[in-house]
Design a protein around this motif. Structure first.
Motif, PDB file in Angstrom:
ATOM      1  N   LYS A 202      -3.333 -30.415   3.988  1.00  0.00           N
ATOM      2  CA  LYS A 202      -2.918 -30.516   2.646  1.00  0.00           C
ATOM      3  C   LYS A 202      -1.639 -29.894   2.370  1.00  0.00           C
ATOM      4  O   LYS A 202      -1.108 -28.789   3.154  1.00  0.00           O
ATOM      5  CB  LYS A 202      -4.017 -29.499   1.924  1.00  0.00           C
ATOM      6  N   GLU A 203      -0.761 -30.579   1.640  1.00  0.00           N
ATOM      7  CA  GLU A 203       0.508 -29.967   1.320  1.00  0.00           C
ATOM      8  C   GLU A 203       0.904 -30.253  -0.240  1.00  0.00           C
ATOM      9  O   GLU A 203       0.707 -31.584  -0.689  1.00  0.00           O
ATOM     10  CB  GLU A 203       1.800 -30.574   2.207  1.00  0.00           C
ATOM     11  N   GLY A 204       1.091 -29.279  -1.114  1.00  0.00           N
ATOM     12  CA  GLY A 204       1.311 -29.433  -2.425  1.00  0.00           C
ATOM     13  C   GLY A 204       0.330 -29.615  -3.007  1.00  0.00           C
ATOM     14  O   GLY A 204       0.429 -30.644  -4.094  1.00  0.00           O
ATOM     15  N   GLY A 205      -1.089 -29.415  -2.741  1.00  0.00           N
ATOM     16  CA  GLY A 205      -2.202 -29.908  -3.177  1.00  0.00           C
ATOM     17  C   GLY A 205      -2.799 -31.327  -3.053  1.00  0.00           C
ATOM     18  O   GLY A 205      -3.335 -31.449  -3.787  1.00  0.00           O
ATOM     19  N   LYS A 206      -1.794 -32.001  -2.246  1.00  0.00           N
ATOM     20  CA  LYS A 206      -2.224 -33.230  -1.855  1.00  0.00           C
ATOM     21  C   LYS A 206      -2.446 -33.116  -0.439  1.00  0.00           C
ATOM     22  O   LYS A 206      -2.105 -32.629   0.206  1.00  0.00           O
ATOM     23  CB  LYS A 206      -1.170 -34.263  -2.365  1.00  0.00           C
ATOM     24  N   CYS A 207      -3.396 -34.225  -0.211  1.00  0.00           N
ATOM     25  CA  CYS A 207      -3.818 -34.729   1.134  1.00  0.00           C
ATOM     26  C   CYS A 207      -2.797 -35.730   1.879  1.00  0.00           C
ATOM     27  O   CYS A 207      -2.259 -36.683   1.427  1.00  0.00           O
ATOM     28  CB  CYS A 207      -5.077 -35.533   1.240  1.00  0.00           C
ATOM     29  N   THR A 208      -1.872 -35.101   3.047  1.00  0.00           N
ATOM     30  CA  THR A 208      -0.899 -35.685   3.626  1.00  0.00           C
ATOM     31  C   THR A 208      -1.389 -36.523   4.882  1.00  0.00           C
ATOM     32  O   THR A 208      -0.599 -37.162   5.415  1.00  0.00           O
ATOM     33  CB  THR A 208       0.176 -34.758   3.717  1.00  0.00           C
ATOM     34  N   ALA A 229      -7.128 -43.414   4.844  1.00  0.00           N
ATOM     35  CA  ALA A 229      -6.248 -43.973   3.696  1.00  0.00           C
ATOM     36  C   ALA A 229      -6.772 -43.503   2.296  1.00  0.00           C
ATOM     37  O   ALA A 229      -6.034 -43.444   1.468  1.00  0.00           O
ATOM     38  CB  ALA A 229      -6.004 -45.319   3.925  1.00  0.00           C
ATOM     39  N   ALA A 230      -8.176 -43.597   2.191  1.00  0.00           N
ATOM     40  CA  ALA A 230      -8.625 -43.344   0.956  1.00  0.00           C
ATOM     41  C   ALA A 230      -8.422 -41.952   0.348  1.00  0.00           C
ATOM     42  O   ALA A 230      -8.466 -41.846  -0.961  1.00  0.00           O
ATOM     43  CB  ALA A 230      -9.734 -43.704   0.751  1.00  0.00           C
ATOM     44  N   LEU A 231      -7.952 -40.980   1.313  1.00  0.00           N
ATOM     45  CA  LEU A 231      -7.823 -39.538   1.140  1.00  0.00           C
ATOM     46  C   LEU A 231      -6.404 -39.462   0.978  1.00  0.00           C
ATOM     47  O   LEU A 231      -5.817 -38.566   0.051  1.00  0.00           O
ATOM     48  CB  LEU A 231      -8.636 -38.572   2.107  1.00  0.00           C
ATOM     49  N   VAL A 232      -5.572 -39.756   1.713  1.00  0.00           N
ATOM     50  CA  VAL A 232      -4.162 -39.742   1.765  1.00  0.00           C
ATOM     51  C   VAL A 232      -3.765 -39.846   0.381  1.00  0.00           C
ATOM     52  O   VAL A 232      -3.504 -40.899  -0.399  1.00  0.00           O
ATOM     53  CB  VAL A 232      -3.571 -40.452   2.827  1.00  0.00           C
ATOM     54  N   GLY A 233      -2.536 -38.982  -0.191  1.00  0.00           N
ATOM     55  CA  GLY A 233      -1.899 -38.962  -1.481  1.00  0.00           C
ATOM     56  C   GLY A 233      -2.922 -38.572  -2.603  1.00  0.00           C
ATOM     57  O   GLY A 233      -2.400 -38.485  -3.523  1.00  0.00           O
TER      58      GLY A 233
END
Length: 284
Positions: A202-208, A229-233
């Motif tokens: 997690k970076e900046g509240g998003k999944c990276t 891929a469904a989680l990233v971003g």
């Protein structure tokens, strides 16, 4: 519950192991902990005229933790994973998964290498190694080679390892972010109806970054790129989790057995994966 007659060997080094494999060919099997092979021999589901025990072979029992990578020898037991303080700090998902394998008696003898190399789709370590993007090292008469865990499994009890090769270690990058190993089983000590290994950054509240693999829902463990891929971003909200579950359900191929019909297994898979993603995200 009595196996057929067999010859037992306990070589002191890998050269001795490979020599025996070359001498006896398909009639020989290598044993690490024995918790999969011995029951099959006792039930006469496996005929092993020549049994080669690895327990006296040096160099297979180490755990190495560096600043960027972890290496686990094939004879490391599940109990070793649980008790190793440095490993628990560096890769806590290993300890979490090992604690859910069978019972203490099995964990004190069952090995990481045996669990990986056997190719049983119900085993816990294969899916976990895929989630961790592990590299598996095997040695044979033509030398040493490395195989990605994500390419190692070809079918139920069928792997990329040749009959005259021995798995010696598994290594993988130091895990980052949050983790979870979630498992549903009928009773304590049983194989999973479904299990999920998840790593999330997690970076900046998003999944990276996400890595997701599941166990005992196909002929092989399943690493799903589409579920990752469904989680990233995303912020891993309900919609993203449902999308990841949908992607994984499209990749698995469960069959009906004594753990339930296909519809039930798909249902359990979705619940287990959702729980694993939520827990990994909460730890990221």
């Amino acid at each position: 519950m009595i196996p057929a007659a067999f010859d037992y060997y306990r070589p002191k080094d890998m050269a001795g192991v490979l020599s025996l494999l070359e001498e006896h060919g398909d009639d020989a099997r290598v044993m690490a902990g024995g918790h999969s092979l011995i029951p099959m021999m006792k039930l006469r589901m496996a005929d092993v005229p020549h049994l080669i025990d690895l327990q006296d072979v040096g160099g297979l029992s180490g755990i190495e933790v560096t600043s960027d990578r972890i290496k686990i020898g094939a004879l490391v037991t599940q109990a070793n994973l649980i008790d190793h303080a440095g490993l628990a700090d560096a890769a806590p998902i290993l300890r979490e998964a090992a604690l859910q394998i069978a019972d203490p008696q099995v964990r004190y003898m069952g090995t990481v290498g045996g669990n990986i190399a056997n190719g049983d789709p119900a085993n816990d370590m294969p899916g976990l190694m895929q989630c961790l993007d592990a590299t598996l090292t095997v040695v044979g008469p033509n030398g040493t080679r490395d195989v990605s865990a994500r390419d190692f499994y070809e079918g139920a009890f069928v792997t990329d390892r040749e009959d005259d090769e021995v798995l010696t270690s598994a290594s993988f990058p130091l895990p980052k972010g949050g983790h979870a190993y979630e498992k549903q089983k009928r009773k304590i000590g049983d194989y999973a109806t479904a299990a999920a290994a998840v790593q999330i950054v997690k970076e900046g509240g998003k999944c990276t970054f996400a890595s997701i693999a599941m166990t005992n829902l196909s002929d092989t463990p399943v690493f799903s790129e589409d579920a990752c891929a469904a989680l990233v971003g995303t912020s891993v909200d309900d919609g993203a989790i449902k999308a990841a579950v949908k992607a994984m359900l499209g990749d698995i191929d469960p069959t009906e057995d004594n753990r339930g019909p296909v519809a039930f297994k798909n249902h359990v898979a979705g619940i287990i994966l959702s729980r694993a993603i939520e827990r990994a995200w909460s730890r990221a």
